[in-house]
Design a protein around this motif. Structure first.
Motif, mmCIF file in Angstrom:
data_model
loop_
_atom_site.group_PDB
_atom_site.id
_atom_site.type_symbol
_atom_site.label_atom_id
_atom_site.label_comp_id
_atom_site.label_asym_id
_atom_site.label_seq_id
_atom_site.Cartn_x
_atom_site.Cartn_y
_atom_site.Cartn_z
ATOM 1 N N TRP A 21 0.677 -1.311 0.044
ATOM 2 C CA TRP A 21 -0.057 -0.012 -0.022
ATOM 3 C C TRP A 21 1.017 1.258 0.100
ATOM 4 C CZ3 TRP A 21 -0.760 3.601 4.237
ATOM 5 C CH2 TRP A 21 -1.760 4.551 3.936
ATOM 6 N N CYS A 22 0.683 2.189 -1.089
ATOM 7 C CA CYS A 22 1.333 3.459 -0.936
ATOM 8 C C CYS A 22 1.110 4.203 0.255
ATOM 9 C CB CYS A 22 1.079 3.886 -2.238
ATOM 10 S SG CYS A 22 1.976 5.851 -2.448
ATOM 11 N N THR A 23 2.136 4.553 0.836
ATOM 12 C CA THR A 23 1.908 5.494 2.050
ATOM 13 C C THR A 23 2.332 6.997 1.708
ATOM 14 O OG1 THR A 23 4.363 5.352 2.639
ATOM 15 C CG2 THR A 23 2.702 3.868 3.597
ATOM 16 N N CYS A 24 3.196 7.285 0.474
ATOM 17 C CA CYS A 24 3.745 8.524 0.126
ATOM 18 C C CYS A 24 2.628 9.330 -0.563
ATOM 19 C CB CYS A 24 4.771 8.264 -0.411
ATOM 20 S SG CYS A 24 4.897 7.951 -2.539
ATOM 21 N N GLY A 25 1.803 8.846 -1.358
ATOM 22 C CA GLY A 25 0.590 9.364 -2.057
ATOM 23 C C GLY A 25 1.290 9.957 -3.608
ATOM 24 N N PHE A 32 -1.910 1.406 -4.475
ATOM 25 C CA PHE A 32 -0.760 0.537 -4.295
ATOM 26 C C PHE A 32 0.594 1.370 -4.894
ATOM 27 C CE2 PHE A 32 -4.297 -2.552 -5.224
ATOM 28 C CZ PHE A 32 -4.150 -3.184 -4.091
ATOM 29 N N CYS A 33 1.520 1.033 -4.149
ATOM 30 C CA CYS A 33 2.942 1.527 -4.386
ATOM 31 C C CYS A 33 3.465 1.108 -5.772
ATOM 32 C CB CYS A 33 4.105 0.735 -3.537
ATOM 33 S SG CYS A 33 5.639 1.195 -3.544
ATOM 34 N N ASP A 34 3.894 2.055 -6.516
ATOM 35 C CA ASP A 34 4.675 1.760 -7.862
ATOM 36 C C ASP A 34 6.084 2.117 -7.807
ATOM 37 O OD1 ASP A 34 4.693 4.495 -7.896
ATOM 38 O OD2 ASP A 34 3.558 4.765 -9.821
ATOM 39 N N SER A 35 6.443 2.425 -6.706
ATOM 40 C CA SER A 35 8.075 2.793 -6.406
ATOM 41 C C SER A 35 8.206 4.283 -6.436
ATOM 42 C CB SER A 35 8.976 1.946 -6.995
ATOM 43 O OG SER A 35 8.933 0.580 -6.692
ATOM 44 N N SER A 36 7.374 4.850 -6.697
ATOM 45 C CA SER A 36 7.680 6.565 -7.016
ATOM 46 C C SER A 36 8.057 7.066 -5.755
ATOM 47 C CB SER A 36 6.365 7.279 -7.483
ATOM 48 O OG SER A 36 5.690 6.931 -8.432
ATOM 49 N N HIS A 37 8.009 6.435 -4.660
ATOM 50 C CA HIS A 37 8.385 6.893 -3.323
ATOM 51 C C HIS A 37 10.180 6.999 -3.444
ATOM 52 C CE1 HIS A 37 8.699 2.809 -2.715
ATOM 53 N NE2 HIS A 37 9.911 2.629 -1.980
ATOM 54 N N ARG A 38 10.603 6.274 -4.195
ATOM 55 C CA ARG A 38 12.096 6.230 -4.355
ATOM 56 C C ARG A 38 12.597 7.877 -4.898
ATOM 57 N NH1 ARG A 38 12.636 0.579 -6.572
ATOM 58 N NH2 ARG A 38 12.066 -0.726 -4.813
ATOM 59 N N ALA A 42 10.781 9.268 -0.235
ATOM 60 C CA ALA A 42 9.577 9.415 0.659
ATOM 61 C C ALA A 42 9.578 8.072 1.369
ATOM 62 C CB ALA A 42 8.380 9.591 -0.166
ATOM 63 N N THR A 43 8.625 7.960 2.574
ATOM 64 C CA THR A 43 8.495 6.767 3.156
ATOM 65 C C THR A 43 7.918 5.633 2.282
ATOM 66 O OG1 THR A 43 7.610 8.207 4.670
ATOM 67 C CG2 THR A 43 7.441 5.840 5.164
ATOM 68 N N PRO A 44 8.519 4.491 2.503
ATOM 69 C CA PRO A 44 8.266 3.343 1.519
ATOM 70 C C PRO A 44 6.904 2.582 1.752
ATOM 71 C CG PRO A 44 10.076 2.751 2.912
ATOM 72 C CD PRO A 44 9.787 4.175 3.385
ATOM 73 N N SER A 45 6.549 1.911 1.265
ATOM 74 C CA SER A 45 5.236 1.216 1.213
ATOM 75 C C SER A 45 4.898 0.514 2.389
ATOM 76 C CB SER A 45 4.945 0.332 0.109
ATOM 77 O OG SER A 45 5.829 -0.641 -0.040
ATOM 78 N N LEU A 46 3.617 0.179 2.758
ATOM 79 C CA LEU A 46 3.261 -0.517 3.916
ATOM 80 C C LEU A 46 2.945 -1.978 3.242
ATOM 81 C CD1 LEU A 46 2.339 -0.908 6.972
ATOM 82 C CD2 LEU A 46 0.002 -0.355 6.002
HETATM 83 S S1 FES Z 1 4.941 5.132 -4.190
HETATM 84 FE FE1 FES Z 1 4.096 5.862 -2.396
HETATM 85 S S2 FES Z 1 5.084 4.128 -1.011
HETATM 86 FE FE2 FES Z 1 5.786 3.516 -2.794
#
Ligand code: FES
Length: 76
Positions: A21-25, A32-38, A42-46
């Motif tokens: 689950w995407c935590t960063c938005g 769902f997380c698509d790795s954009s947090h990298r 930002a904070t990684p997914s749950l």
């Molecule tokens: S893209 Fe938001 S947690 Fe991975």
């Protein structure tokens, strides 16, 4: 974290499957997380899974107190 305020996303969850689950938005694939947090540092997914197949409403506003599930926080 981004400022978007969107409501829950209805998803069908499979038993014992691993979800992120995407935590960063920043994801383009809510909830769902698509790795954009990298890219955004930002904070990684749950990571989560469910013990039985079910339909769930996952939070996409990231304000929920019960992640990954919507708790109505997007309303206020
Ligand atoms: S893209 Fe938001 S947690 Fe991975």
């Amino acid at each position: 974290m981004s400022e978007k305020t969107s409501g829950p996303v209805e998803v069908s969850l499979e038993k014992d499957k691993n979800y992120a689950w995407c935590t960063c938005g920043y994801t383009e694939n809510e909830p769902f997380c698509d790795s954009s947090h990298r890219k955004h540092n930002a904070t990684p997914s749950l990571k989560f899974s469910v013990s039985e197949e079910k339909t769930a409403f996952l939070c996409s506003c990231k304000k929920t107190s019960n992640p990954p599930y919507c708790d109505g926080s997007h309303n206020g």
